[in-house]
Design an enzyme around this catalytic site. Structure first.
Site, PDB file in Angstrom:
ATOM      1  N   ARG A   1      16.737  17.633   0.099  1.00  0.00           N
ATOM      2  CA  ARG A   1      15.338  17.442  -0.293  1.00  0.00           C
ATOM      3  C   ARG A   1      14.830  18.743  -0.902  1.00  0.00           C
ATOM      4  O   ARG A   1      15.065  19.825  -0.337  1.00  0.00           O
ATOM      5  CB  ARG A   1      14.517  17.091   0.959  1.00  0.00           C
ATOM      6  CG  ARG A   1      13.152  16.564   0.671  1.00  0.00           C
ATOM      7  CD  ARG A   1      13.150  15.158   0.136  1.00  0.00           C
ATOM      8  NE  ARG A   1      13.439  14.142   1.142  1.00  0.00           N
ATOM      9  CZ  ARG A   1      13.623  12.855   0.842  1.00  0.00           C
ATOM     10  NH1 ARG A   1      13.584  12.430  -0.410  1.00  0.00           N
ATOM     11  NH2 ARG A   1      13.895  11.986   1.804  1.00  0.00           N
TER      12      ARG A   1
ATOM     13  N   CYS B   1      17.815   4.838  -3.867  1.00  0.00           N
ATOM     14  CA  CYS B   1      17.365   5.516  -5.100  1.00  0.00           C
ATOM     15  C   CYS B   1      18.444   6.427  -5.699  1.00  0.00           C
ATOM     16  O   CYS B   1      18.674   6.427  -6.911  1.00  0.00           O
ATOM     17  CB  CYS B   1      16.102   6.335  -4.812  1.00  0.00           C
ATOM     18  SG  CYS B   1      16.179   7.311  -3.301  1.00  0.00           S
TER      19      CYS B   1
ATOM     20  N   VAL C   1       5.988   2.821  -3.231  1.00  0.00           N
ATOM     21  CA  VAL C   1       6.836   1.897  -3.988  1.00  0.00           C
ATOM     22  C   VAL C   1       6.097   0.581  -4.228  1.00  0.00           C
ATOM     23  O   VAL C   1       6.127   0.037  -5.335  1.00  0.00           O
ATOM     24  CB  VAL C   1       8.178   1.660  -3.265  1.00  0.00           C
ATOM     25  CG1 VAL C   1       8.996   0.580  -3.977  1.00  0.00           C
ATOM     26  CG2 VAL C   1       8.969   2.961  -3.191  1.00  0.00           C
TER      27      VAL C   1
ATOM     28  N   LYS D   1      25.145   6.225   2.414  1.00  0.00           N
ATOM     29  CA  LYS D   1      24.723   5.159   1.498  1.00  0.00           C
ATOM     30  C   LYS D   1      25.341   5.358   0.113  1.00  0.00           C
ATOM     31  O   LYS D   1      25.799   4.406  -0.518  1.00  0.00           O
ATOM     32  CB  LYS D   1      23.197   5.140   1.366  1.00  0.00           C
ATOM     33  CG  LYS D   1      22.471   4.573   2.574  1.00  0.00           C
ATOM     34  CD  LYS D   1      20.956   4.759   2.417  1.00  0.00           C
ATOM     35  CE  LYS D   1      20.249   4.554   3.739  1.00  0.00           C
ATOM     36  NZ  LYS D   1      18.853   5.043   3.708  1.00  0.00           N
TER      37      LYS D   1
ATOM     38  N   SER E   1      -3.474  -1.967   7.345  1.00  0.00           N
ATOM     39  CA  SER E   1      -3.873  -1.842   5.934  1.00  0.00           C
ATOM     40  C   SER E   1      -4.560  -3.098   5.414  1.00  0.00           C
ATOM     41  O   SER E   1      -5.067  -3.113   4.284  1.00  0.00           O
ATOM     42  CB  SER E   1      -2.636  -1.573   5.065  1.00  0.00           C
ATOM     43  OG  SER E   1      -2.109  -0.304   5.338  1.00  0.00           O
TER      44      SER E   1
ATOM     45  N   HIS F   1      14.157  12.387  -8.746  1.00  0.00           N
ATOM     46  CA  HIS F   1      15.384  12.910  -8.141  1.00  0.00           C
ATOM     47  C   HIS F   1      16.300  13.443  -9.249  1.00  0.00           C
ATOM     48  O   HIS F   1      16.394  12.843 -10.326  1.00  0.00           O
ATOM     49  CB  HIS F   1      16.162  11.800  -7.430  1.00  0.00           C
ATOM     50  CG  HIS F   1      15.552  11.324  -6.150  1.00  0.00           C
ATOM     51  ND1 HIS F   1      14.414  11.863  -5.597  1.00  0.00           N
ATOM     52  CD2 HIS F   1      15.959  10.344  -5.294  1.00  0.00           C
ATOM     53  CE1 HIS F   1      14.148  11.222  -4.455  1.00  0.00           C
ATOM     54  NE2 HIS F   1      15.059  10.302  -4.255  1.00  0.00           N
TER      55      HIS F   1
ATOM     56  N   THR G   1       0.814  -1.216   0.000  1.00  0.00           N
ATOM     57  CA  THR G   1       0.000   0.000   0.000  1.00  0.00           C
ATOM     58  C   THR G   1       0.853   1.274   0.000  1.00  0.00           C
ATOM     59  O   THR G   1       0.315   2.375  -0.075  1.00  0.00           O
ATOM     60  CB  THR G   1      -0.939   0.021   1.215  1.00  0.00           C
ATOM     61  OG1 THR G   1      -0.142  -0.102   2.398  1.00  0.00           O
ATOM     62  CG2 THR G   1      -1.937  -1.123   1.152  1.00  0.00           C
TER      63      THR G   1
ATOM     64  N   ARG H   1      21.728  -4.356   2.788  1.00  0.00           N
ATOM     65  CA  ARG H   1      22.590  -3.919   1.675  1.00  0.00           C
ATOM     66  C   ARG H   1      24.078  -4.088   1.961  1.00  0.00           C
ATOM     67  O   ARG H   1      24.872  -4.321   1.071  1.00  0.00           O
ATOM     68  CB  ARG H   1      22.320  -2.439   1.352  1.00  0.00           C
ATOM     69  CG  ARG H   1      21.010  -2.188   0.658  1.00  0.00           C
ATOM     70  CD  ARG H   1      20.843  -0.692   0.368  1.00  0.00           C
ATOM     71  NE  ARG H   1      19.461  -0.374   0.025  1.00  0.00           N
ATOM     72  CZ  ARG H   1      18.898   0.814   0.206  1.00  0.00           C
ATOM     73  NH1 ARG H   1      19.601   1.805   0.740  1.00  0.00           N
ATOM     74  NH2 ARG H   1      17.646   1.018  -0.133  1.00  0.00           N
TER      75      ARG H   1
END
Lengths: 338, 338
Positions: free
Chosen positions: A236, A130, A16, A214, A42, A243, A13, A101
């Site tokens: 941001r 991202c 992504v 990251k 949800s 982006h 939901t 990761r």
């Protein structure tokens, strides 16, 4: 008859998760049965897939032995708890969070860059951040041709990278300000509308933000090069989707702007939009949002430093930056028995 | 009795011109008579100064021998035509446009950086570009202490830098989009609302934009150092007032983040806002807009390169980036007979 795979989407939901479901359909992924999962609150909501409505199931009750592939986009805490359960049930997990990761045995994959790593998984494949994904799609062809010593990058990141509440906060604050009303900040630390915020994720003792760190170590892991020096500032901006990145490179060997342009025009996943005129470049709204490609513009040689190449890189952070990259990993996975 | 000076403000109805008039009043500049000038179409409009209304005069008809100081903020074409006339009439011109900045005999002055150059004028003193001014206020103390070899900078520039029509375009487009209406672009090449545009000023054969080239050579001229390598990417963001810059430095000698912080805390015109927590940094809206200072945040050592220092620099582009810097130059000028 085509082989099909039962697939679970965890965090179905969210922004992504929604995009993953849409991409599984639009890219004709051979889905047998689709399970859409989320937290208890949800559960029961409808998700639409191939013309029918599927009820969101409660992740806590799900039996992962029913599926072969699970696409997680539910944050690190959920991944830490449920991904190992899914793996134990015989499922391959493609996780969008940063949870795994950095694990040495977990491949961190951008299909245009290191597709061969998919095969080395021990049950979990991680989707990079991202900002890292779109940068490396653009830089990998340059890296292979001329080497890269240093990457200075400043990002212009859309609020959708912070989830649905962040999107709603930008919309709400903008509407209030246009009506001359005061705004409050629920999601962001300071006003997001008509403003830029130079921190994404928490700051550590080095003064770097989580998002910046990251980009530093994910780049090294994906390119398998511990020498590459990445210096990011992550910011941001009041953009909903897409982006952008101002990337300043120092390559190992000389390379001209023309050579870079030719390399990138032939590279997978890249659209070069670089006309030397007003508007001859990509932006989040007018080019990237809703598209698959990583757009590269403003390709130029650094006029003040040797082996310097500068680029402008734009992509849809929810698609190539997250959902699309995850679905592409799944597509690599099913090319051979796994 | 204090000596007073008759002052002309050319381009008085623009954003910068308005701010100049306001700053002459709020900073108690010893104005004898104030003349506010603009093109024929704005002539007759009222401008308010010290509680009274002054009618905008037609620049074409003005006799500059009535004033000792003329502050121009009317673009290069107007400066090229009228500044020499003002100089011939015995007036000192402080010009905000880029018209004269590159002339060897014209001082290019940031009062916190090279105030001594004011005295060398031959009638014209140039105000640098907004992006250059705030960057050099922040970097000059570091340059003097440790030297600077390279500056990688990405800007996040407010629409007010492009004038009143650009401000109106962002407001108009935002309102239309919130009402689900289509937008058109009159001022900018592409949609500005909820978007970022990676070009400010026209592109030349090198692929650099005019704004980027200004940052390269203005930095060299002001610091009087032809070796310094400046690599900018200049980007317009949907912010009304206040430019931000992600600055990545390579210094000549090593310097720690702590040393940088201490240097900048003692430096004129700078406010260091750098707490290692959510929101412990400056933004255009919440700190810089309407203020005089250049705000510096996110001071950190580059974890991947030697002698690397990264900063986040924010300032009000209409004030310190233009009007305030010009008025400060005028203040330097009147300290001694000129």
């Amino acid at each position: 008859m085509t082989q099909t795979y039962n697939v679970a989407v965890v965090g179905a939901t969210g922004l992504v998760g929604e995009a993953i479901v849409e991409l599984l359909e639009s890219r004709d992924f051979p889905v047998g049965e689709l399970f859409v999962l989320a937290s208890n609150e949800s559960a029961g909501k409808p998700v639409y897939f191939k013309g029918r409505s599927i009820k969101v199931g409660d992740l806590a009750d799900f039996d992962f032995s029913q599926v072969q592939i699970a696409l997680f986009s539910a944050g690190s805490a959920v991944a830490a708890e449920y991904a190992p359960r899914a793996v134990d049930a015989g499922c391959v997990v493609i996780d969008n969070s940063s949870c795994f990761r950095n694990e040495p045995e977990v491949p961190l994959v951008v299909p245009e860059v290191n597709p061969e790593r998919v095969r080395e998984h021990c049950g979990i494949i991680a989707n990079p951040n991202c900002s890292t994904i779109q940068m490396l799609v653009a830089l990998a062809p340059i890296y292979r041709y001329a080497g890269i010593r240093r990457i200075n990058v400043a990002t212009y990141q859309a609020v959708s990278g912070a989830g649905r509440q962040a999107v709603e906060e930008l919309a709400r604050q903008t509407a209030l300000l246009l009506n001359a009303r005061d705004v409050d900040n629920q999601h962001f630390a300071k006003q997001m509308a008509f403003n830029v915020l130079p921190q994404i994720d928490s700051l550590d003792d080095s003064g770097y933000s989580g998002e910046e760190l990251k980009m530093v170590w994910e780049t090294r892991k994906i390119l398998e090069d511990d020498e590459i020096a990445v210096t990011p500032t992550c910011v941001r901006v009041p953009v909903f989707f897409g982006h952008s990145e101002a990337v300043h490179l120092e390559t190992r060997d000389p390379i001209s702007a023309l050579e870079v342009r030719e390399l990138l025009q032939q590279a997978p996943g890249i659209e070069v939009l670089d006309e030397a005129q007003d508007g001859g470049w990509a932006t989040p709204v007018t080019e990237a949002a809703g598209k698959d490609a990583v757009f590269v513009s403003r390709i130029r040689e650094d006029i003040t430093a040797e082996n310097g190449i500068n680029l402008w890189v734009v992509s849809d952070n929810v698609r190539k930056g997250a959902a699309l990259n995850a679905v592409q990993i799944a597509e690599l996975l099913i090319r051979e028995p796994f």
